[in-house]
Enzyme design. Structure first.
Site, mmCIF file in Angstrom:
data_model
loop_
_atom_site.group_PDB
_atom_site.id
_atom_site.type_symbol
_atom_site.label_atom_id
_atom_site.label_comp_id
_atom_site.label_asym_id
_atom_site.label_seq_id
_atom_site.Cartn_x
_atom_site.Cartn_y
_atom_site.Cartn_z
ATOM 1 N N THR A 228 0.854 -1.202 0.000
ATOM 2 C CA THR A 228 0.000 0.000 0.000
ATOM 3 C C THR A 228 0.882 1.241 0.000
ATOM 4 O O THR A 228 2.026 1.199 0.478
ATOM 5 C CB THR A 228 -0.868 0.102 1.278
ATOM 6 O OG1 THR A 228 0.008 0.266 2.405
ATOM 7 C CG2 THR A 228 -1.772 -1.087 1.454
ATOM 8 N N ASP A 229 0.334 2.333 -0.485
ATOM 9 C CA ASP A 229 1.024 3.601 -0.258
ATOM 10 C C ASP A 229 0.904 3.896 1.236
ATOM 11 O O ASP A 229 0.013 3.377 1.917
ATOM 12 C CB ASP A 229 0.422 4.734 -1.098
ATOM 13 C CG ASP A 229 1.395 5.910 -1.195
ATOM 14 O OD1 ASP A 229 2.357 5.950 -0.397
ATOM 15 O OD2 ASP A 229 1.208 6.788 -2.057
ATOM 16 N N TRP A 230 1.776 4.739 1.744
ATOM 17 C CA TRP A 230 1.898 4.924 3.202
ATOM 18 C C TRP A 230 0.607 5.487 3.809
ATOM 19 O O TRP A 230 0.204 6.608 3.515
ATOM 20 C CB TRP A 230 3.087 5.823 3.493
ATOM 21 C CG TRP A 230 4.325 5.029 3.797
ATOM 22 C CD1 TRP A 230 5.105 5.151 4.915
ATOM 23 C CD2 TRP A 230 4.933 3.980 3.018
ATOM 24 N NE1 TRP A 230 6.126 4.233 4.865
ATOM 25 C CE2 TRP A 230 6.054 3.505 3.739
ATOM 26 C CE3 TRP A 230 4.623 3.369 1.808
ATOM 27 C CZ2 TRP A 230 6.860 2.470 3.269
ATOM 28 C CZ3 TRP A 230 5.427 2.333 1.337
ATOM 29 C CH2 TRP A 230 6.516 1.906 2.073
ATOM 30 N N GLY A 232 -2.276 4.251 3.175
ATOM 31 C CA GLY A 232 -3.325 4.173 2.154
ATOM 32 C C GLY A 232 -4.275 2.996 2.303
ATOM 33 O O GLY A 232 -5.218 2.873 1.538
#
Ligand code: BGC
Length: 805
Positions: A228-230, A232
């Site tokens: 995941t994006d941080w 996200g």
């Protein structure tokens, strides 16, 4: 499964523990089974390994690393091999800092010039972006570690990036927003992908079965990991089901517990988790191999020189009246502009690199052979007006033969989490230019910024050299082009419109409160300007050289196009030849031209070379929404070879047999798309394109606020406390800007204003957990005391839990 035996030895708790980070940058380890932790670090143009305080906004410095030119810059080289070299050097530095996964490159499309992160992305064209990214990935991964292509996908704006719902039709998604990722997966063989923050057509990308299962794993046969994006991750179970192996950063085990519960209750099968664990173990075991070899420090000076070479190949000469460049020997030069003293060389936010060395123009002047008669800043970097500075600059300019004017955007303007407000450069720089022009008209502008800007003032310049964001050695590279030591060979990887209003997504960027509608469809960048016949300032693929090239003798076969290319000038140089196709049939709407190949060739003065650009699996395909497959339309195709998208030098046609698929569209119902004039498509026509109603794009103000609503929505919350907090945030933002603290003000926007409530739990590493967040939401929704009691109770529970002891 490759690690079946090992997985059998793991408890459910151990398996679940691997599914999210140990802290901000590292993954969990299981010592008893010899499973080590991995280190993940930004970034796309240099390593940002934070040794002490961690953050994803670039607030705390990383260990020094070479800052290479950013992706927007290197894309102008149109040189895949150069991309691969950059990747190799990045990989080498990653190893020396013990980084297993390098969080880059970013391959999102430049849908709109105002996107705050355009400097980190390659292009408005998916083919060019994909090829460059594949080069980077091959280079990075040649060392045994992993790249992590991001942000998958359709994350084309920074505003409300953690909550926005991208409404896009399937064909546009495939042809424009997914193709670069497809190339990164199939040709770059990336071993990790970062899901983006946003939703696509109503579902967060990380949970989007169509995107993650059907396309990524199914059609592309991707075997790597999804991260995941941080902050996200939204619903951890939905993410796991879609095949997400790793949520970052840590949630202090909170979401691992959710996985355990879901398995114990039979909501999901344990095999789903096992498969994710298996893929994650592959990434861990293969990327740690490299650390078993003896440690080698990288050669700082050598890497600096490489960064310079990369910048030299990526700088674009946009204008050169009267051949004022290269500078004639003996000319007296006045250097004006703050950027000459303090280089502008990279963007802000998560990709920010702490450079090992930093070249500034004024420090490299002597060795350039150019004769400077002095330097004046001319303007205040962050926009404040200063008449004195202009006067002093004019005084100097009067004495010079030529003015080198260093202008551009400051570092606060191009960053994560924020889009630009306009396409212009600061007013105080324009005033300076106007004043200089009255005293000396031999002005050469050197632009430093990572994205397209308007240039209504360009007629006052004799030459424009666009350095983009050239990395730590960019200033020296620019001087070498000004002096003629290097012949410029970069060409724009994005179009420069005349005015922002001309851009195809002008009416639909950054969208409304809930969603952004990609009404322009497949017509982004040159695909739009070219098809709708809209004049531009500089077309896609444009760039000048100190020499000239002649194209002739095209021959097209089933395999590609061959032609002759002659360097007809007096100096050696490199030319970027571009292959575009145009379909003659008008049955399915298409852009007039689409880039399908390119090559960069070095040619000595007077020499002629025979060049071939091959066709590939993407040359004639289009995505058919009826068959839900890539198809080829039977037709004559024009094969155009150009020096830019607007400068076709030789062309021929070829007849291609099609796949016989049924026509996907009703022409009469999609007239804007058939004409290519899609900058202001009505909602009805857009709905006909996507085949359904568009969702309501405004916030529902009558509902209580929930996990996915943003802090900005507190403006209409029931609780006075929430409304008050909202106005405090807005005031703080306004006040900080007023007193000139733009950077701090931006942090409020990036990390608070547009953050969904769930983000509070996702990025605080367990300091605030979801039950505590429930308490906060009660307070926000008008039950202040009840919420406060809940919050404190949950906090105490958390503190007393065995994990916190
Ligand atoms: C950015 C990513 C970055 C991550 C870690 C996020 O906010 O969107 O590109 O890799 O932070 O810094």
């Amino acid at each position: 499964m490759k690690y079946r035996e090992l997985i059998k030895k793991m408890t459910l708790e151990e398996k679940a523990s691997l599914m999210s980070g140990k802290d901000f940058w590292q993954t969990q380890e299981i010592e008893r089974l010899g499973i080590n932790s991995m280190f993940l670090a930004d970034g796309p143009h240099g390593i940002r390994k934070q040794a002490v305080a961690a953050d994803h906004l670039g607030l705390n410095v990383g260990i020094p690393a070479t800052c290479f030119p950013t992706a927007a810059t290197v894309a102008n080289s149109w040189n895949e091999e150069l991309g691969e070299r950059v990747g190799e050097y990045l990989g080498e530095e990653a190893i020396s800092q013990k980084v297993n996964v390098l969080l880059g490159p970013g391959v999102n499309m430049k849908r709109n010039p105002l996107c705050g992160r355009n400097f980190q992305y390659y292009s408005e064209d998916p083919y060019l972006a994909g090829k460059m990214a594949a080069g980077y990935i091959r280079g990075i991964q040649s060392h045994g570690i992993s790249a992590c292509v991001k942000h998958f996908c359709a994350n084309n704006q920074e505003e409300r990036r953690m909550a926005i719902d991208t409404i896009v039709d399937e064909r546009t998604l495939r042809e424009i927003y997914l193709t670069a990722f497809e190339i990164a997966v199939k040709e770059g063989r990336t071993r990790a992908i970062m899901s983006s923050y946003n939703m696509i057509n109503g579902t967060y990308t990380n949970e989007n079965m169509h995107l993650m299962r059907d396309i990524l794993r199914g059609e592309w046969n991707y075997k790597g990991c999804v991260i995941t994006d941080w902050g996200g991750s939204n619903d951890r179970i939905a993410g796991l089901l879609a095949g997400n192996e790793l949520e970052m950063p840590t949630t202090a085990g909170e979401t691992n517990e959710e996985i355990i519960k879901a398995i114990k209750s039979g909501k999901i099968k344990e095999e789903v988790l096992d498969e994710c664990v298996d893929r994650l173990l592959e990434l861990i075991f293969t990327t740690e191999e490299v650390y078993k070899r003896p440690h080698i420090e990288f050669d700082v000076d050598k890497h600096h020189r490489v960064a310079q070479k990369v910048a030299e190949e990526s700088i674009v000469l946009l204008k050169n009246e009267e051949n004022i460049l290269p500078l004639k020997y003996g000319k007296k030069v006045a250097v004006i502009g703050d950027f000459a003293k303090n280089a502008r060389y990279q963007g802000a936010g998560s990709s920010i690199v702490n450079p090992t060395i930093l070249d500034h123009t004024m420090d490299c002047f002597n060795e350039s052979g150019i004769i400077s008669i002095g330097y004046e800043p001319g303007f205040e970097r962050y926009g404040k007006k200063d008449k004195k500075k202009i006067e002093k600059a004019c005084e100097l300019a009067r004495k010079a033969d030529v003015i080198l004017l260093y202008i551009g955007l400051d570092e606060v303007t191009e960053a994560d989490g924020l889009d630009r407000q306009s396409m212009s450069i600061p007013e105080n720089q324009i005033e300076l230019l106007n004043a200089l022009y009255t005293v000396n008209s031999n002005i050469i502008a050197i632009l430093s910024c990572g994205s397209a800007v308007e240039m209504p003032w360009i007629s006052k310049l004799k030459a424009v050299l666009h350095g983009y964001l050239g990395g730590q050695a960019g200033s020296r590279a620019i001087l070498r082009i000004l002096s003629g030591d290097v012949n410029p060979s970069g060409k724009l990887a994005e179009t420069y419109p005349i005015r922002y209003e001309d851009t195809p997504s002008f009416h639909n960027f950054p969208g409304k409160e809930v969603s952004v509608e990609y009404r322009e469809g497949i017509y982004i960048g040159y695909r739009y300007y070219d098809t709708a016949s809209v004049d531009v300032l500089f077309p896609f693929g444009y760039g000048l050289s100190y020499t000239t090239f002649e194209y002739s003798d095209i021959h097209v076969s089933r395999y590609g196009a061959t032609f002759k290319l002659k360097n007809s000038g007096n100096v050696a140089g490199m030319e970027i030849a571009q292959l575009y196709i145009g379909c003659k049939s008008k049955e399915i709407f298409r852009p007039k031209k689409e880039l399908k190949g390119f090559t960069k060739i070095f040619i000595n003065a007077g020499e002629t070379k025979t060049v071939t650009i091959p066709f590939d699996d993407k040359t004639f395909r289009y995505f058919n929404v009826k068959t839900n497959k890539w198809e080829v339309e039977e037709s004559e195709y024009e094969i155009m070879i150009g020096a830019s998208s607007d400068d076709i030098r030789v062309k021929d046609t070829i007849f291609i047999e099609g796949t016989g698929a049924p026509l996907p569209y009703d022409k009469a119902a999609l007239q804007s798309y058939y004409s290519g004039k899609t900058n202001n498509v009505t909602v009805e026509e857009f709905e006909r394109l996507i085949g359904r109603k568009v969702p309501v794009s405004k916030w529902d103000r009558s509902k209580p606020l929930g996990y996915n609503d943003t802090i900005a929505q507190c403006q209409y919350a029931k609780g006075i406390f929430a409304r008050f907090s909202y106005y405090m945030i807005v005031f703080a933002y306004w006040f900080l800007r007023k007193i000139g603290k733009r950077s701090t003000a931006n942090i409020i926007m990036m990390s608070i204003y547009h953050m969904p409530f769930r983000g509070i739990a996702r990025v605080t590493g367990g300091v605030v957990n979801m039950p505590m967040l429930d308490g906060i939401l009660m307070m926000v929704n008008g039950n202040f005391f009840k919420g406060l009691v809940h919050l404190l109770k949950e906090r105490n529970k958390k503190l007393k839990s065995p994990k916190n002891k």
